[in-house]
Design a protein around this motif. Structure first.
Motif, PDB file in Angstrom:
ATOM      1  N   ALA A  30       0.836  -1.193   0.000  1.00 23.93           N
ATOM      2  CA  ALA A  30       0.000   0.000   0.000  1.00 23.93           C
ATOM      3  C   ALA A  30       0.880   1.256   0.000  1.00 23.93           C
ATOM      4  O   ALA A  30       2.056   1.201   0.355  1.00 23.93           O
ATOM      5  N   PRO A  31       0.304   2.393  -0.416  1.00 20.71           N
ATOM      6  CA  PRO A  31       1.058   3.644  -0.343  1.00 20.71           C
ATOM      7  C   PRO A  31       1.500   3.938   1.086  1.00 20.71           C
ATOM      8  O   PRO A  31       0.816   3.567   2.047  1.00 20.71           O
ATOM      9  N   GLY A  32       2.633   4.579   1.204  1.00 25.85           N
ATOM     10  CA  GLY A  32       3.127   5.017   2.501  1.00 25.85           C
ATOM     11  C   GLY A  32       3.164   6.536   2.531  1.00 25.85           C
ATOM     12  O   GLY A  32       2.147   7.192   2.475  1.00 25.85           O
ATOM     13  N   HIS A  41      11.326   7.904   1.878  1.00 31.11           N
ATOM     14  CA  HIS A  41       9.914   7.603   1.621  1.00 31.11           C
ATOM     15  C   HIS A  41       9.710   6.099   1.670  1.00 31.11           C
ATOM     16  O   HIS A  41      10.675   5.326   1.612  1.00 31.11           O
ATOM     17  N   ASN A  42       8.445   5.657   1.786  1.00 28.97           N
ATOM     18  CA  ASN A  42       8.200   4.232   1.992  1.00 28.97           C
ATOM     19  C   ASN A  42       6.887   3.779   1.381  1.00 28.97           C
ATOM     20  O   ASN A  42       6.063   4.579   0.931  1.00 28.97           O
ATOM     21  N   ARG A  43       6.714   2.459   1.378  1.00 29.77           N
ATOM     22  CA  ARG A  43       5.459   1.780   1.064  1.00 29.77           C
ATOM     23  C   ARG A  43       5.244   0.748   2.170  1.00 29.77           C
ATOM     24  O   ARG A  43       6.215   0.258   2.778  1.00 29.77           O
ATOM     25  N   ALA A  49      -2.486  -7.665  13.577  1.00 33.23           N
ATOM     26  CA  ALA A  49      -2.180  -7.520  15.012  1.00 33.23           C
ATOM     27  C   ALA A  49      -1.341  -6.278  15.317  1.00 33.23           C
ATOM     28  O   ALA A  49      -0.471  -6.307  16.182  1.00 33.23           O
ATOM     29  N   GLY A  50      -1.585  -5.197  14.590  1.00 34.89           N
ATOM     30  CA  GLY A  50      -0.872  -3.957  14.867  1.00 34.89           C
ATOM     31  C   GLY A  50       0.555  -3.925  14.370  1.00 34.89           C
ATOM     32  O   GLY A  50       1.332  -3.064  14.796  1.00 34.89           O
ATOM     33  N   GLU A  51       0.922  -4.841  13.477  1.00 35.54           N
ATOM     34  CA  GLU A  51       2.276  -4.884  12.927  1.00 35.54           C
ATOM     35  C   GLU A  51       2.237  -4.635  11.424  1.00 35.54           C
ATOM     36  O   GLU A  51       1.215  -4.852  10.776  1.00 35.54           O
ATOM     37  N   TYR A  52       3.365  -4.181  10.890  1.00 42.52           N
ATOM     38  CA  TYR A  52       3.429  -3.953   9.446  1.00 42.52           C
ATOM     39  C   TYR A  52       4.854  -4.074   8.944  1.00 42.52           C
ATOM     40  O   TYR A  52       5.813  -4.111   9.722  1.00 42.52           O
ATOM     41  N   LEU A  53       4.970  -4.162   7.648  1.00 42.02           N
ATOM     42  CA  LEU A  53       6.257  -4.162   6.958  1.00 42.02           C
ATOM     43  C   LEU A  53       6.358  -2.866   6.164  1.00 42.02           C
ATOM     44  O   LEU A  53       5.368  -2.429   5.572  1.00 42.02           O
ATOM     45  N   GLU A  54       7.527  -2.268   6.191  1.00 37.53           N
ATOM     46  CA  GLU A  54       7.749  -1.097   5.340  1.00 37.53           C
ATOM     47  C   GLU A  54       8.931  -1.352   4.424  1.00 37.53           C
ATOM     48  O   GLU A  54       9.910  -1.991   4.816  1.00 37.53           O
ATOM     49  N   PRO A 149      -4.675  -2.291   3.943  1.00 34.79           N
ATOM     50  CA  PRO A 149      -5.396  -3.493   3.513  1.00 34.79           C
ATOM     51  C   PRO A 149      -4.731  -4.733   4.097  1.00 34.79           C
ATOM     52  O   PRO A 149      -3.506  -4.825   4.128  1.00 34.79           O
ATOM     53  N   ASP A 150      -5.550  -5.655   4.582  1.00 37.17           N
ATOM     54  CA  ASP A 150      -5.009  -6.879   5.180  1.00 37.17           C
ATOM     55  C   ASP A 150      -5.093  -8.001   4.153  1.00 37.17           C
ATOM     56  O   ASP A 150      -6.184  -8.494   3.847  1.00 37.17           O
ATOM     57  N   HIS A 151      -3.924  -8.398   3.629  1.00 36.87           N
ATOM     58  CA  HIS A 151      -3.863  -9.462   2.628  1.00 36.87           C
ATOM     59  C   HIS A 151      -3.585 -10.828   3.249  1.00 36.87           C
ATOM     60  O   HIS A 151      -3.298 -11.788   2.535  1.00 36.87           O
TER      61      HIS A 151
END
Length: 203
Positions: A30-32, A41-43, A49-54, A149-151
């Motif tokens: 997703a856009p960051g 800058h990032n995506r 569970a409140g975690e993400y990858l950038e 979005p949760d994939h």
């Protein structure tokens, strides 16, 4: 005291990093946004569970920040790879006092309605050759993960490698209890395992 917040894939160009991450995990990022204070800058990708990858890179259109960038991006070279992991805390001063020297100085940062404090090393490089986690404290309830979005991708394992594995393991044991963390002897580096709708994937 600490808990896993997100993992960061570094790259020399954002689109190259995004392509590598999407190919590896089989889902779209997703856009960051931009980090004006760091010239990056990032995506992003939800990990649930409140975690993400950038995926993060130097922004070639942004002015230099006048200081070393976070995640040691000024010295980053080679293909995209997992370069850092970030742990959240409730109190930055207390967390920093419990961590090894060199984790960094707190910086107040913002993007849109997101407000956070991040400890950034003076030279850009975290302790244990960059294998030690960065520290973040989010202000208020706003957080990137629930907005993404949760994939169905989940982090199932995070392996930390370092020549001083015993010292790293002991230091982390006093700060974070996460069964997904494994510390092994070897050259400095990180790798992660994910469950995805296409099966297990690694970065």
């Amino acid at each position: 005291m600490l808990w896993l917040d997100h993992v960061a894939v570094a790259c020399t160009g954002l689109e190259t990093g995004v392509t590598a991450a999407e190919n590896a995990l089989g889902v779209a990022l997703a856009p960051g946004g931009e980090h004006v204070a760091m010239g990056t800058h990032n995506r992003l990708l939800s990990l649930g569970a409140g975690e993400y990858l950038e995926v993060i890179a130097i922004n070639p259109t942004a002015p230099p920040p006048g200081r070393p960038r976070w995640f040691d991006l000024d010295r980053f070279a080679g293909p995209p790879r997992l370069a850092s992991w970030v742990c959240a805390c409730d109190d930055m001063a207390t967390a920093l006092a419990a961590c090894p020297a060199g984790v960094g100085r707190p910086m107040e940062l913002a993007r849109g309605d997101l407000r956070w404090q991040m400890a950034v090393p003076d030279d850009g490089r975290l302790p244990f050759d960059g294998v030690f986690p960065a520290l973040i404290r989010w202000d208020g309830s706003a957080h990137p993960a629930p907005r993404l979005p949760d994939h169905g991708v989940r982090l199932t394992g995070l392996r930390l490698s370092h020549p001083e594995a015993d010292a790293l393991r002991q230091t982390l044991a006093a700060l974070i209890a996460d069964p997904r963390l494994v510390v092994t002897q070897g050259a400095p580096g990180l790798s992660a395992t994910f469950s995805t709708p296409q099966g297990e994937r690694r970065l």
